[in-house]
Design a protein around this motif. Structure first.
Motif, PDB file in Angstrom:
ATOM      1  N   SER A  61     -10.190 -17.468  44.563  1.00 25.95           N
ATOM      2  CA  SER A  61     -10.447 -16.991  45.926  1.00 25.95           C
ATOM      3  C   SER A  61      -9.863 -17.916  46.993  1.00 25.95           C
ATOM      4  CB  SER A  61     -11.953 -16.855  46.150  1.00 25.95           C
ATOM      5  OG  SER A  61     -12.583 -18.092  45.893  1.00 25.95           O
ATOM      6  N   THR A  62      -9.525 -19.161  46.634  1.00 24.09           N
ATOM      7  CA  THR A  62      -9.039 -20.081  47.675  1.00 24.09           C
ATOM      8  C   THR A  62      -7.604 -20.556  47.452  1.00 24.09           C
ATOM      9  OG1 THR A  62     -10.033 -21.959  46.531  1.00 24.09           O
ATOM     10  CG2 THR A  62     -11.333 -20.960  48.287  1.00 24.09           C
ATOM     11  N   THR A  63      -6.924 -20.032  46.471  1.00 26.95           N
ATOM     12  CA  THR A  63      -5.531 -20.442  46.283  1.00 26.95           C
ATOM     13  C   THR A  63      -4.643 -19.223  46.048  1.00 26.95           C
ATOM     14  OG1 THR A  63      -4.007 -21.817  44.996  1.00 26.95           O
ATOM     15  CG2 THR A  63      -5.843 -20.868  43.785  1.00 26.95           C
ATOM     16  N   LEU A 178     -11.878 -25.356  52.483  1.00 25.34           N
ATOM     17  CA  LEU A 178     -11.657 -24.163  51.656  1.00 25.34           C
ATOM     18  C   LEU A 178     -12.979 -23.626  51.125  1.00 25.34           C
ATOM     19  CD1 LEU A 178      -8.517 -25.406  49.707  1.00 25.34           C
ATOM     20  CD2 LEU A 178      -8.612 -23.323  51.094  1.00 25.34           C
ATOM     21  N   THR A 179     -13.870 -24.518  50.744  1.00 26.04           N
ATOM     22  CA  THR A 179     -15.161 -24.118  50.196  1.00 26.04           C
ATOM     23  C   THR A 179     -16.013 -23.455  51.283  1.00 26.04           C
ATOM     24  OG1 THR A 179     -15.011 -25.989  48.688  1.00 26.04           O
ATOM     25  CG2 THR A 179     -17.177 -24.970  48.911  1.00 26.04           C
ATOM     26  N   GLY A 181     -14.855 -21.786  53.850  1.00 26.10           N
ATOM     27  CA  GLY A 181     -14.359 -20.417  53.959  1.00 26.10           C
ATOM     28  C   GLY A 181     -13.546 -20.113  55.210  1.00 26.10           C
TER      29      GLY A 181
END
Ligand code: ADP
Ligand code: MG
Length: 331
Positions: A61-63, A178-179, A181
Motif C-alpha cells: 500500500s505504500t510503495t 508513509l505509515t 498515510g
C-alpha cells in the motif's frame, strides 16, 4: 493481466530483455541453468544478498512496484559500496502471490533495471516461484574489488575521523510519514519519503574511499548507533560522536515535530539510510574533500580508545554511552 495467463516461463520471457548493461563480463545471462561470467583478473569477488519480505520490509500500500524493485537492488549495491567495491552482476529470486498482477512484476523489474542501468549492473539470472503468503524478493549481487582497496569494518585506528555521507535519519522519518498515510499534505515530506522508498547507494564515494584508504566502512542500514558500535567492535576501538555534528535535513526537523520525536533519534536509531559511515586518517580525509561528489561528507566524531566505548556527546555537552538499538528481526 494475471500471472496464471502467462505462467512461470512466459513471465521470465517478459522480464529477460534489457538486463545486460555491461556485456564485457557476461558469457551467458538469463536462459540457461546457470549464468556464466568472466571475472576480472586479480580482483577479489564480493557477494552479498538481501531479502525483502512483504509486511516485514515493505507494504504494497505504500510503495509503487518500480520503487520496490529499485530499493531491492539499491540495498545490495550499497553493501558492495560499503566494501569499496564495484557492483557487477545481480541474481533475482521472487516468490509471488497468485493474485498479484503481471503489471506489478513488470514494474518491479523496471525499477531494478533503472538502477542497474545507472550502475552498469547486469541481471543474469534468478528464480521464480509462487508464494502462499505475500511477496518475497531476494537479490544477490556480485561485485569486485582490488585486494589492496578492500575496506572492512575492522580497520579503524585511534585518531581517525568518523565521517558520514549525506544526511541521516531521512528514511526512518519517511517511513513514519508513509505509515501515517496523508504525507502528500506535507510540503516537507517528499525528500524523506523518497529516501525511504528509493535510497541511492553511495558507490562513487565508496570507490573513492577504497582508493584513498578509508580504514573502516559500513553502510547505514540499522541506524548510526548500531553501525558505530559494529565498527567499534570489529576494529577493537572506541568511537565518540558529537550530536551537534550529525547532519540532519531541514525536513527531518519538521517531521520530528509532527511525530513529537527528537530529530536526532531518527538518525541514531532509525535505519535504512544507506549512507556510508567510515573512519579515515585526517590526511586522507583532506584528500577526499578535494574530490567532487554529488553528496556531502560530514565529520561527526573520532576514533578513541577501546576502553572509552562508543560515546555520544549531546548538545549540552553531556557524554553518554551510545547503545546499539536499531531494528533487530528476532527481538
Ligand atoms: P532452472 O529450472 O534451470 O533453475 P528456471 O526455469 O528456473 O531454470 O529459469 C530459467 C532461466 O531464467 C534461468 O537462467 C534463470 O536464472 C532465469 N530466471 C528465472 N527466474 C528469474 C527471475 N525472477 N529473474 C531473473 N532471471 C530469472
Ligand atoms: Mg535447469
Amino acid at each position: 493481466m494475471q500471472l496464471k495467463e502467462v505462467g512461470e516461463f512466459g513471465l521470465i520471457d517478459l522480464l529477460k530483455d534489457n538486463t545486460i548493461f555491461d556485456s564485457s563480463s557476461v558469457v551467458v545471462g538469463i536462459g540457461d541453468d546457470a549464468a556464466v561470467v568472466l571475472p576480472a583478473p586479480r580482483q577479489l569477488q564480493l557477494l552479498t544478498a538481501d531479502m525483502l519480505v512483504e509486511n516485514v520490509h515493505f507494504k504494497l500500500s505504500t510503495t509503487a512496484p518500480w520503487q520496490l524493485g529499485y530499493k531491492a537492488m539499491a540495498v545490495n549495491l550499497s553493501d558492495i559500496a560499503a566494501m569499496g567495491g564495484i557492483p557487477k552482476h545481480a541474481v533475482v529470486s521472487i516468490a509471488i502471490p497468485q493474485q498479484l498482477e503481471l503489471e506489478f512484476i513488470k514494474g518491479l523489474y523496471e525499477g531494478m533495471k533503472e538502477i542497474c542501468r545507472e550502475f552498469s549492473v547486469n541481471i543474469i539470472g534468478g528464480d521464480t516461484v509462487s508464494s502462499p503468503h505475500g511477496l518475497v524478493i531476494n537479490v544477490t549481487v556480485a561485485g569486485e574489488v582490488e585486494a589492496a582497496n578492500l575496506v572492512r569494518r575492522s580497520g579503524a585506528q585511534l585518531g581517525d575521523l568518523v565521517v558520514v555521507t549525506g544526511t541521516i535519519g531521512n528514511s526512518a522519518a519517511g517511513l513514519d510519514l508513509l505509515t501515517r498515510g496523508n504525507w502528500e499534505d506535507y510540503s516537507f515530506a517528499w525528500p524523506l519519503v523518497t529516501a525511504h522508498l528509493t535510497p541511492r547507494p553511495q558507490v562513487k564515494v565508496g570507490r573513492a574511499l577504497a582508493e584513498i584508504g578509508a580504514t573502516s566502512m559500513d553502510d547505514i542500514s540499522d541506524g548510526l548507533a548500531s553501525e558505530a558500535n559494529e565498527i567499534a567492535d570489529a576494529s577493537g576501538v572506541g568511537i565518540v560522536i558529537r550530536e551537534s555534528d550529525i547532519p540532519l535535513a531541514p525536513q527531518l526537523y519538521e517531521a520530528a515535530a509532527l511525530f513529537d520525536k527528537k530529530p536526532v533519534d531518527y538518525a541514531l536509531y532509525g535505519g535504512e539510510d544507506f549512507q556510508l559511515l567510515f573512519t579515515i586518517g585526517p590526511e586522507q580525509y583532506q584528500r577526499l574533500t578535494e574530490l567532487d561528489f554529488d553528496i556531502k561528507l560530514t565529520v561527526i566524531g573520532e576514533v578513541i580508545d577501546k576502553q572509552a566505548g562508543v560515546l555520544l556527546i549531546d548538545k549540552e555537552g553531556r557524554t553518554t554511552t551510545l547503545k546499539p538499538h536499531g531494528y533487530n528481526h528476532f527481538r
